[in-house]
Design a protein around this motif. Sequence first.
Motif, short mmCIF file in Angstrom:
data_model
loop_
_atom_site.label_atom_id
_atom_site.label_comp_id
_atom_site.label_asym_id
_atom_site.label_seq_id
_atom_site.Cartn_x
_atom_site.Cartn_y
_atom_site.Cartn_z
N CYS A 126 0.84 -1.20 0.00
CA CYS A 126 0.00 0.00 0.00
C CYS A 126 0.87 1.25 0.00
CB CYS A 126 -0.89 -0.02 1.24
SG CYS A 126 -2.14 1.25 1.25
N GLY A 127 0.58 2.16 -0.91
CA GLY A 127 1.31 3.43 -0.96
C GLY A 127 0.93 4.33 0.19
N THR A 128 1.66 5.40 0.33
CA THR A 128 1.43 6.31 1.45
C THR A 128 0.05 6.93 1.43
OG1 THR A 128 2.51 8.06 0.21
CG2 THR A 128 3.86 6.86 1.78
N GLY A 129 -0.48 7.23 0.25
CA GLY A 129 -1.83 7.80 0.17
C GLY A 129 -2.87 6.82 0.66
N GLY A 130 -2.77 5.57 0.24
CA GLY A 130 -3.72 4.54 0.65
C GLY A 130 -3.66 4.23 2.12
N MET A 131 -2.49 4.36 2.72
CA MET A 131 -2.36 4.06 4.15
C MET A 131 -3.17 5.03 5.00
SD MET A 131 -0.56 1.31 4.49
CE MET A 131 -0.06 1.25 6.19
N THR A 132 -3.52 6.18 4.45
CA THR A 132 -4.29 7.15 5.24
C THR A 132 -5.75 6.74 5.37
OG1 THR A 132 -4.78 8.53 3.31
CG2 THR A 132 -2.78 9.06 4.57
N TYR A 133 -6.27 5.94 4.45
CA TYR A 133 -7.69 5.56 4.52
C TYR A 133 -7.91 4.07 4.68
CZ TYR A 133 -7.33 4.16 -0.41
OH TYR A 133 -6.96 3.56 -1.58
N ILE A 144 -4.04 -11.54 5.69
CA ILE A 144 -3.21 -10.81 4.74
C ILE A 144 -2.51 -9.67 5.46
CG2 ILE A 144 -3.24 -9.39 2.65
CD1 ILE A 144 -5.82 -10.94 1.84
N THR A 145 -1.21 -9.58 5.27
CA THR A 145 -0.41 -8.51 5.84
C THR A 145 -0.53 -7.27 4.96
OG1 THR A 145 1.19 -10.12 6.67
CG2 THR A 145 1.94 -7.83 6.50
N VAL A 146 -0.68 -6.11 5.57
CA VAL A 146 -0.65 -4.84 4.84
C VAL A 146 0.73 -4.26 5.07
CG1 VAL A 146 -1.59 -2.51 4.64
CG2 VAL A 146 -3.13 -4.44 5.07
N ALA A 147 1.47 -4.05 3.98
CA ALA A 147 2.83 -3.51 4.08
C ALA A 147 2.89 -2.17 3.36
CB ALA A 147 3.82 -4.48 3.46
N PRO A 148 3.37 -1.14 4.05
CA PRO A 148 3.52 0.15 3.38
C PRO A 148 4.64 0.06 2.34
CG PRO A 148 4.38 0.27 5.60
CD PRO A 148 3.77 -1.09 5.45
N PHE A 149 4.43 0.68 1.20
CA PHE A 149 5.46 0.69 0.17
C PHE A 149 5.94 2.10 -0.06
CE2 PHE A 149 6.94 1.34 -4.14
CZ PHE A 149 7.97 0.41 -4.18
N LEU A 150 7.22 2.27 0.06
CA LEU A 150 7.87 3.54 -0.25
C LEU A 150 9.04 3.24 -1.16
CD1 LEU A 150 8.03 5.23 3.26
CD2 LEU A 150 6.62 5.94 1.34
N PRO A 151 9.12 3.91 -2.31
CA PRO A 151 10.30 3.70 -3.14
C PRO A 151 11.52 4.28 -2.43
CG PRO A 151 8.92 5.44 -4.06
CD PRO A 151 8.18 4.86 -2.90
#
Length: 195
Positions: A126-133, A144-151
């Motif tokens: 999940c990108g940073t925008g998606g992690m907010t909602y 299922i694990t939710v993992a933040p993705f940052l390049p």
Amino acid sequence: MAALEDADRWRWLSIPTHLPQGRQTSIRDALIADPALARRRTAAMIRQEYRTSPHRAALQTVLEPVWAAFDSGRTAAVAETSTRVLLDLLGWQGRVLTASRLPARPGRSQRLADLTNEASAGTYLCGTGGMTYLDPAPFAARGITVAPFLPPAAGIWASARRVTALWALAHLGPADLAAQLRAFADARASLQAAA
């Protein structure tokens, strides 16, 4: 789209789209307002920004199917075709699943959790925008694990959060970009294995 010489100098590339059912229109039903004009503007903008790239011939070849997709008049056709040709160019061997053909509940987080499950994935990036909602509960309920993705924030990746992948492709070329993506994935896998 970022300028080839300076990724910090960028401008928006948009495709005017008509939503027949308003905001509830799914991407598969979204229509390009003027397909011929959108195709010409998009091609001209890419040509203008990347005309000095030593990889412009490869870019032009790979984008031919994208230009043809504009003729369908559908936003989804352009989005899917552009994604597929870039993945093919980079040698990606994965499987593409069409979300509209998979069973999923309504609601943003529930739908994403269902689609992740249907893809047999154990992790949702999940990108940073998606992690907010994003609500993690539907994912947790399915294991299922939710993992933040940052390049990465350095090198070629420093602009990855703001500009199209075409910039990296025009800058590096297909072989070098694929090699850098593999190196990044390998480094992440090594760190995860060590943890």
